[in-house]
Design a protein around this motif. Structure first.
Motif, mmCIF file in Angstrom:
data_model
loop_
_atom_site.group_PDB
_atom_site.id
_atom_site.type_symbol
_atom_site.label_atom_id
_atom_site.label_comp_id
_atom_site.label_asym_id
_atom_site.label_seq_id
_atom_site.Cartn_x
_atom_site.Cartn_y
_atom_site.Cartn_z
ATOM 1 N N ASP A 80 0.837 -1.208 0.000
ATOM 2 C CA ASP A 80 0.000 0.000 0.000
ATOM 3 C C ASP A 80 0.871 1.258 0.000
ATOM 4 O O ASP A 80 2.011 1.230 0.454
ATOM 5 N N GLN A 113 1.629 1.599 5.734
ATOM 6 C CA GLN A 113 1.090 0.819 6.860
ATOM 7 C C GLN A 113 1.737 -0.561 6.881
ATOM 8 O O GLN A 113 1.920 -1.145 7.938
ATOM 9 N N ARG A 120 1.838 -3.570 11.912
ATOM 10 C CA ARG A 120 1.132 -2.646 11.020
ATOM 11 C C ARG A 120 1.141 -1.249 11.636
ATOM 12 O O ARG A 120 0.695 -1.058 12.769
ATOM 13 N N ARG A 165 -1.391 5.012 9.198
ATOM 14 C CA ARG A 165 -1.192 5.644 7.894
ATOM 15 C C ARG A 165 -0.132 6.746 7.985
ATOM 16 O O ARG A 165 -0.176 7.547 8.916
ATOM 17 N N ASP A 180 0.488 3.880 1.793
ATOM 18 C CA ASP A 180 0.490 4.662 3.030
ATOM 19 C C ASP A 180 1.505 4.202 4.068
ATOM 20 O O ASP A 180 1.483 4.671 5.208
HETATM 21 MG MG MG Z 1 -4.013 1.850 4.585
#
Ligand code: MG
Ligand code: UDP
Length: 329
Positions: free
Chosen positions: A117, A121, A219, A222, A119
Motif C-alpha cells: 500500500d 502501513q 502494522r 497511515r 500509506d
Molecule cells: Mg491503509
C-alpha cells in the motif's frame, strides 16, 4: 531446494540477483507518495547493496483513477529516478483491479513482485525478508500483521468477524494478511489465468497452491492522508470476496428454507388445533411475528440470489477490468 534466480527478467546476467518490482496501488495519494517513494527507493538501494536484489529492481505506481495530483507526483518522481515507473488507469477501478493491472504490467519484467500500500502501513523493512524467502524457494510470501494495535476498535473487530465468516463459508484466506505479499513470476503467470471479473486476489493466492510462507510485521498507522475505504466500500469488498469464492450462502438459504418448512408443519398443526378449539382469533401476535420474520428471510434470500445473478451478469459481459490511460515504463 533453493531457487536459482536467473535474472531472466532483464536478460543481463544469468547469475544476477532477482529483479524485484514493488507494485503500489494509489488512489488520491498525493500527500502519501512523496513520503512513501523515497522510503521504498532506499529499501531498493539497501537490497541491491546487500546483494539481495538486482540494481534493476523498480517501483510501479498504479494510479487508480485518482482525482487529485497523484499522477503528477508519479511523473515528478519518475523524472527524478527512472526506477520509479507508473501507469494511470482511466477510471477508479478499485484496489483489486489496480493491483491486477500493476502485476500484469510487471509480468515478464521482474523475477518477483511485492504489492504494498502507498500509506506505509505495511512495513517496507519486511520486503527484504520476503525477497530472502523467495530466494529460498517460496513462490508466494504473505505479509501477516503481528498485531492490529494501530487499527481502530471498529476496524479490528469487523476484520476479525469477517475472517471468521470467510472460514465458515469455506473461503480459505490467510489470517491477518491483506495485500502485502510477494509473488514470483510463476505466481503472477498463474494469477493471469484467473479470468473472473470479480477479482479477490487474497482468495486466489491460497487457491493457486504454490509453495508459500509468511513474514510477520507490525502494522503502522497511515503515514499521511485518509483511508480510501469508506464503510460501504469495505462492506462491498467483503461481500464480493465471499460471493466470488463460495456458493455456500445460497446453500445455507436452501437449508434455512427446509428448516422453516419443518416449522411450518408445526404451525399448521397449531393453527388447526386452535381453529378446532374455537380460539382462532387469538393468534394475531404470532401471525404478525411470523409475517415479519418470513418477509425478512425472503428478502435476504432474494438478495443473496440477486448478488450471484449480478455477478454472472458482470462475468458474461466480459468487460475489461481496467483501461490504462498513460504509462511511464
Ligand atoms: Mg491503509
Ligand atoms: N486504493 C486503490 N483504489 C481504491 C482504494 C484504495 O488503489 O479504490 C489503494 C490506496 O491508495 C492504498 C491501498 O489501496 O494504497 C489501501 O487503501 P487504504 O490505505 O485507504 O485502505 P486501509 O488501509 O484503510 O484498509
Amino acid at each position: 531446494m533453493p531457487k536459482i534466480t536467473t535474472g531472466s527478467a532483464t536478460g543481463t546476467d544469468c547469475h544476477a540477483q532477482p529483479v524485484v518490482a514493488l507494485v503500489i496501488p494509489c488512489y488520491n495519494e498525493e500527500v502519501t507518495l512523496p513520503i512513501c517513494i523515497p522510503v521504498l527507493c532506499s529499501i531498493l538501494d539497501d537490497m541491491s547493496a546487500a546483494g539481495v536484489a538486482s540494481a534493476d529492481s523498480f517501483i510501479l505506481c498504479v494510479d487508480d483513477g485518482s482525482r487529485d495530483a497523484t499522477w503528477h507526483v508519479i511523473e515528478r518522481m519518475h523524472r527524478r529516478d527512472v526506477r520509479v515507473k507508473g501507469i494511470r488507469l482511466a477510471h477508479n477501478a478499485g484496489q483489486q483491479n489496480a493491483l491486477y493491472a500493476g502485476l500484469m504490467s510487471v509480468r515478464g519484467r521482474c523475477d518477483a513482485a511485492v504489492t504494498i500500500d502507498a500509506d506505509l502501513q505495511d512495513s517496507p523493512q519486511a520486503i527484504a525478508s520476503m525477497v530472502e524467502k523467495y530466494g529460498r524457494g517460496f513462490d508466494i510470501v504473505y505479509g501477516v500483521r503481528s498485531s492490529r494495535d494501530s487499527d481502530t476498535w471498529f476496524k479490528r473487530t469487523s476484520a476479525r468477524a469477517f475472517y471468521r465468516v470467510q472460514l465458515l463459508l469455506g473461503l480459505n484466506t490467510v489470517y491477518d494478511h491483506s495485500e502485502f505479499r510477494l509473488m514470483d513470476a510463476r505466481a503472477i503467470d498463474m494469477l493471469a489465468e484467473y479470468g473472473e471479473h470479480n477479482l479477490y486476489i487474497r482468495g486466489i493466492m491460497p487457491h493457486i497452491g504454490l509453495r508459500s510462507t509468511k513474514v510477520y510485521y507490525e502494522r503502522a498507522p497511515r503515514a499521511a492522508g485518509e483511508t480510501k475505504y469508506s464503510l460501504t466500500k469495505l462492506i462491498s469488498v467483503s461481500v464480493d470476496g465471499i460471493t466470488s469464492f463460495s456458493a455456500r450462502p445460497m446453500r445455507l438459504i436452501f437449508y434455512t428454507g427446509l428448516i422453516l418448512l419443518l416449522c411450518d408443519i408445526a404451525v399448521i398443526v397449531w393453527v388447526l388445533v386452535s381453529y378446532l378449539g374455537g380460539e382462532a382469533i387469538s393468534g394475531w401476535s404470532s401471525i404478525m411475528l411470523s409475517l415479519w420474520l418470513l418477509a425478512s428471510l425472503l428478502l435476504i434470500a432474494v438478495g443473496v440470489v440477486g448478488e450471484y445473478i449480478g455477478k454472472i451478469f458482470k462475468e458474461v459481459k466480459r468487460r475489461p477490468r481496467y483501461a490504462i490511460a498513460e504509462a511511464l515504463l
